[in-house]
Enzyme design. Structure first.
Site, mmCIF file in Angstrom:
data_model
loop_
_atom_site.group_PDB
_atom_site.id
_atom_site.type_symbol
_atom_site.label_atom_id
_atom_site.label_comp_id
_atom_site.label_asym_id
_atom_site.label_seq_id
_atom_site.Cartn_x
_atom_site.Cartn_y
_atom_site.Cartn_z
ATOM 1 N N CYS A 147 119.045 24.764 102.396
ATOM 2 C CA CYS A 147 117.854 25.563 102.107
ATOM 3 C C CYS A 147 117.259 25.191 100.753
ATOM 4 C CB CYS A 147 118.219 27.048 102.138
ATOM 5 S SG CYS A 147 116.855 28.132 101.662
ATOM 6 N N CYS A 150 116.043 28.068 98.639
ATOM 7 C CA CYS A 150 117.107 28.801 97.947
ATOM 8 C C CYS A 150 117.637 28.017 96.751
ATOM 9 C CB CYS A 150 118.302 29.062 98.872
ATOM 10 S SG CYS A 150 117.898 29.537 100.544
ATOM 11 N N ASP A 151 117.856 26.734 96.928
ATOM 12 C CA ASP A 151 118.657 25.982 95.963
ATOM 13 C C ASP A 151 117.924 24.854 95.236
ATOM 14 O OD1 ASP A 151 120.854 27.552 96.662
ATOM 15 O OD2 ASP A 151 121.347 26.260 98.345
#
Ligand code: NDP
Length: 330
Positions: A147, A150-151
């Site tokens: 993701c 997300c990261d």
């Protein structure tokens, strides 16, 4: 651990609850907060991954209310405790079979226990597909991610790889160029499955290059500063067979997601990829009394906050449906 359900199903007297929630990610646990707070007898079947996909990420920086970010597993623990404060009960079992043709609905868990419920909220999520090669499990969350939203932020000025040739891979690669110094897309063929427009955007981005006809064979890393960290990947050219080891700060695997809906086949309407279809602007499925929320019915947004929002909707829909039923309106 998953058990062989066929051999373990033994209980015949169902344990009954008003609301059974399947899955304990942001969607399931938010549904539990709302259902339990509405004084409904609520159980959450935590399933094979209690806390859901957030438990395999590290820091969550974009969940509103946590100004300085929070660890994914910790966030899910807070959700769970909040649900339990209102009386929701977590059952650490996985539902392996359902019968939605019966009412109350019937649910069998992997321990062989039979449950019944007046309303069922499905929040079983989706799983990012894995490559299934050595090192993948070990470095997931430690340099490997599924993701970029997300990261991606953690890979500023670094060289990252994206594996896949579909729209998700293109989207992840483009997003990562905001942070990374260089983004290399690794794809097992020459041709991309992604839409033309996404391909054009990717090809015209100077930070993105390609490693085609190539597959990742292994993820390599080391222990560093008391934790482990991905450092390199071993790749193979599928035409020549040539292998090489490439230094890698991060790898984003974007080879598709799979909704966890196998056990609902035959009961619930799904799209061609297995995502549960819900009525427009609600969480109702084709079976009255069965609701779906979170990634199991969302192939577009897939964020913790949108999952939580739809979990709230599912609990409200379930509560209203049960209330209407009680008054003979259904
Ligand atoms: P897709 O199934 O479209 O693509 C998956 C990609 O991963 C393919 O290129 C496939 O290769 C590759 N792949 C699959 N398994 C492996 C493996 N084991 N090893 C190496 N490579 C592998 O999934 P997406 O998540 O990209 O997209 C899903 C759907 O969502 C699509 O319909 C897409 O259009 C849509 N979507 C739309 C977006 C948008 O419009 N903005 C954004 C994101 C998704 P191969 O091609 O060789 O099979």
């Amino acid at each position: 651990m998953l058990h062989n359900s066929a051999h373990r199903i033994m209980s015949t007297q169902p344990q009954h609850h008003e609301v059974a929630i399947l899955g304990a990610g942001p969607a399931g646990l938010t549904a539990a907060i709302y259902a339990a707070r509405a004084r409904l007898d609520t159980v959450v079947f935590e399933g094979p991954q209690p806390g859901g996909q957030l438990t395999i990420t590290t820091e969550v920086e974009n969940y509103p209310g946590f100004e300085h970010g929070i660890q994914g597993p910790e966030l899910m623990d807070i959700f769970r405790r909040q649900a339990q404060r209102f009386g929701a009960r977590s059952i650490y079992e996985t539902i392996v079979r359902v019968d939605f043709a019966q009412y109350p609905f019937l649910l069998w868990s992997d321990t062989g226990t039979l449950y019944s419920a007046d309303a069922v909220i499905i929040a079983t999520g989706a799983s990012a597909k894995r490559l299934g090669v050595p090192g993948e499990q070990e470095y997931m969350g430690y340099g490997i991610s599924a993701c970029a939203t997300c990261d991606g932020f953690f890979f500023r000025d670094q060289h990252v790889y994206v594996v896949g040739g579909g729209d998700t891979a293109m989207e992840e690669a483009l997003f990562l160029t905001r942070f990374a110094r260089q983004v290399t897309i690794i794809h097992r063929r020459q041709e991309f499955r992604a839409s033309k427009i996404m391909q054009e955007r990717v090809r015209s981005n100077p930070k993105i290059d390609f490693l085609l006809d190539t597959v990742v064979e292994e993820f390599l890393g080391e222990a560093r500063d008391g934790t482990r960290r991905l450092t390199a990947i071993r790749v193979r050219n599928v035409r020549s067979g040539a292998e090489q080891v490439l230094p890698a700060d991060g790898v984003f695997i974007a080879i598709g997601h799979q909704p966890n809906t196998e056990i609902f086949r035959g009961f619930l309407e799904m799209d061609e990829q297995g995502y549960i279809l819900t009525h427009p602007k609600s969480t109702h499925t084709n079976i009255p009394g069965v609701f779906a929320c979170g990634d199991v019915q969302d192939r577009v947004y897939r964020q913790a906050i949108t999952a939580a929002g739809s979990g709230c909707m599912a609990a409200i829909d379930a509560e209203r449906w049960l209330e209407a039923r009680r008054h003979g309106k259904d």
